[in-house]
Scaffold this active site. Structure first.
Site, PDB file in Angstrom:
ATOM      1  CG  PHE A   1      28.899 -41.784  73.632  1.00 51.34           C
ATOM      2  CD1 PHE A   1      29.458 -43.047  73.737  1.00 51.34           C
ATOM      3  CD2 PHE A   1      29.016 -41.098  72.429  1.00 51.34           C
ATOM      4  CE1 PHE A   1      30.122 -43.615  72.661  1.00 51.34           C
ATOM      5  CE2 PHE A   1      29.682 -41.671  71.350  1.00 51.34           C
ATOM      6  CZ  PHE A   1      30.232 -42.928  71.463  1.00 51.34           C
ATOM      7  CE  LYS A   2      28.298 -46.986  71.236  1.00 52.38           C
ATOM      8  NZ  LYS A   2      29.194 -46.895  72.393  1.00 52.38           N
ATOM      9  CG  ASP A   3      20.825 -42.665  74.775  1.00 48.85           C
ATOM     10  OD1 ASP A   3      20.327 -43.577  74.097  1.00 48.85           O
ATOM     11  OD2 ASP A   3      20.912 -42.714  76.022  1.00 48.85           O
TER      12      ASP A   3
END
Ligand SMILES: *Cc1c(COP(=O)(O)O)cnc(C)c1O
Length: 508
Positions: free
Chosen positions: A124-126
């Site tokens: 999810f960091k993207d």
């Protein structure tokens, strides 16, 4: 009179300024806050007010991800022009994502999984790190910054790769990533050490994530080093989740998830939902809290921890205590004892009182703990905290797979397990969105072991192919890429050497 004042604000976009959680006197624009990352006094930037959504839920339900992103981000990044913001959004949420909807919702076993892992590095960091470089470059331009920007990042595994992918070969930037040498998954490590780009530098440290994070914070607040950097034409910024340039884009997907549920008639207009977030540094769940404060109908914010359950204990007792054993788990991106973004919530429940917050944070860095007042604790009613141990997490992966063939990763499984506990505790039947924070392909070994012990024999990439078969999901590009990629970074250092490593990389 009150009525008139309230109405006077509708439709009038009030500029949002940012001040430090440890000092209210200095107010900066959004772009300045993004550039700095962390305030000089060590505090985190917080908005001086949280604006309300100015589109109806119905209107939002007809929008694409990119359109929702604009509607949310324009309210908080008020010194960006429409053109600047739309440009950043278009560059971030494009074909780097393997689905046009960017963040799909999947219904499985009584909950909606918001898949936040369809970007370049399959975590999810993207969602935030694909836009941060563009926000940062735009901010530099807006503030006439001529220095080269040096991104310094501590990672528990996922931030590092996502930041590297976002910043690689972005002109005017360099990036240094520190990760705990023995604290990330084999795939996470391979992803980082194979990173291309002449402006990238990856270093393993002999220590845990908290050591890496503390080391980075110390470098940031080193005034002497900042002066030396300035002379050489460099300045630091942060890609960690303390940067509001990461927090703001994370609000978007909660609004988008709600809008999609409404569009698909899974919920009625205005119906409240719950949100479950597998939590480490408290950035993702804080974004959900901000979404709620912007008017999104969210009831409970369910904070899920693994065996490093410092947040669960905090919600139970009002005492935040990091003095405990650091446990390495199968959800390494949540192996954190100091949840940096919690400071923003503490500041808020202290009545936006920077002094009070600063004294609690001083206690945290001094004694490793602090206790909030009863009055502050009473303001945490939106939150429910619980945790899942390793056995419970593994069993959840297996149960969901056997129930409906859906394979979730270890972090998402912590959330799913905590959601089960929440329902058992409260009998609350509201529709619930679970933030699915990583692809199971990123934590293949732990995921496959949870499903069947027989997989223990297989090699890492054999397991990848097997997972693809049983889940009926194609192997993501991010994994295909590293099968044969050469290792380009093999640096290891002590936590005391981090500053020297940075200086060396910059040729200072
Ligand atoms: C970073 C991360 C988390 C924790 O998110 P925070 O915003 O730090 O609370 C959870 N799951 C995965 C897969 C992550 O990469």
């Amino acid at each position: 009179m009150a009525y008139l004042q309230e109405n006077a604000q509708i439709g009038v976009a009030m500029e949002v300024f940012y001040s430090s959680t440890r000092n209210q006197n200095e107010k900066v624009t959004a772009s300045a806050a993004i550039l700095k990352g962390l305030s000089d006094d060590g505090g985190l930037f917080v908005p001086d007010h949280i604006p309300a959504l100015d589109k109806t839920l119905k209107e939002l339900s007809a929008m694409t991800y990119q359109e929702v992103a604009y509607e949310v981000m324009k309210l908080l990044l008020t010194d960006f022009t429409e053109e600047e913001l739309k440009n950043c959004i278009a560059k971030a949420y494009d074909s780097k994502f393997d689905t046009e909807v960017i963040a799909p919702l999947v219904e499985a076993k009584g909950a909606y999984y918001l898949e936040l892992f369809h970007g370049a590095t399959i975590a999810f960091k993207d969602m935030a790190l694909s836009i941060l470089p563009h926000l940062l470059i735009t901010s530099a331009r807006k503030n006439n910054v001529k220095n080269e920007i040096v991104i310094l990042t501590a990672t528990s595994g996922d931030t590092g790769k996502a930041a590297l992918a976002g910043f690689a070969d972005v002109e005017g930037t360099r990036i240094v990533v520190f990760y705990p040498k023995n604290g990330v998954s084999p795939i996470q490590e391979k992803q980082m050490v194979t990173q291309k780009g002449a402006n990238t530098y990856v270093v393993g440290i002999t220590g845990n994530f908290d050591d890496a994070q503390t080391g980075v914070k110390n470098i940031f607040s080193d005034k002497e080093l900042a002066k030396e950097m300035e002379e050489k034409g460099f300045q630091f910024s942060s890609a960690n989740s303390i940067n509001i340039g990461r927090l703001v884009p994370q609000i978007v997907y909660y609004v988008y998830a709600y809008a999609k549920l409404l569009a698909e008639e899974k919920i009625a207009d205005g119906e409240t939902i719950n949100v479950v977030v597998p939590t480490g540094n408290f950035g993702n769940i804080l974004a959900a809290f901000y979404a709620k404060n912007m008017g999104l109908p969210i009831d409970k914010l369910i904070c899920a921890s693994n065996d490093n359950k410092v947040l669960y204990d905090f919600f139970e007792t009002g005492v935040y205590d990091r003095n405990r054993e650091f446990v390495l788990t199968t959800s390494p991106s949540m192996d954190i004892l100091i949840s940096s973004n919690l400071e923003r919530l503490i500041y808020r429940i202290a009545g936006n009182d920077a002094e009070k917050n600063a004294s609690l944070m001083a206690a945290l860095s001094g004694q490793g703990k602090y206790e909030i007042t009863g009055e502050m604790k009473a303001q945490l009613k939106d939150f429910y905290g619980n945790y899942a141990d390793e056995a419970c997490t593994a069993k959840t992966i297996k149960d969901i797979y056997e129930d409906c063939g859906y394979v979730i990763d270890t972090h998402t499984a912590v959330a799913a397990a905590v959601y089960d506990k929440y329902v058992a505790d409260t009998k609350d039947e509201k529709k619930t969105v679970i933030a699915s924070t990583a692809s199971p392909f990123k934590f293949t070994r732990s995921v496959m072991n949870a499903i069947d012990a027989k997989y223990d024999e297989m090699g890492d990439f054999e397991l990848v192919d097997e997972l693809s078969k049983i889940a009926n999901v194609a192997v993501p590009n991010a994994i295909e890429e590293i099968r044969t990629a050469p290792v380009l970074h093999d640096h290891v250092c002590d936590k005391e050497e981090m500053k020297d490593v940075v200086k060396k990389f910059l040729g200072m």
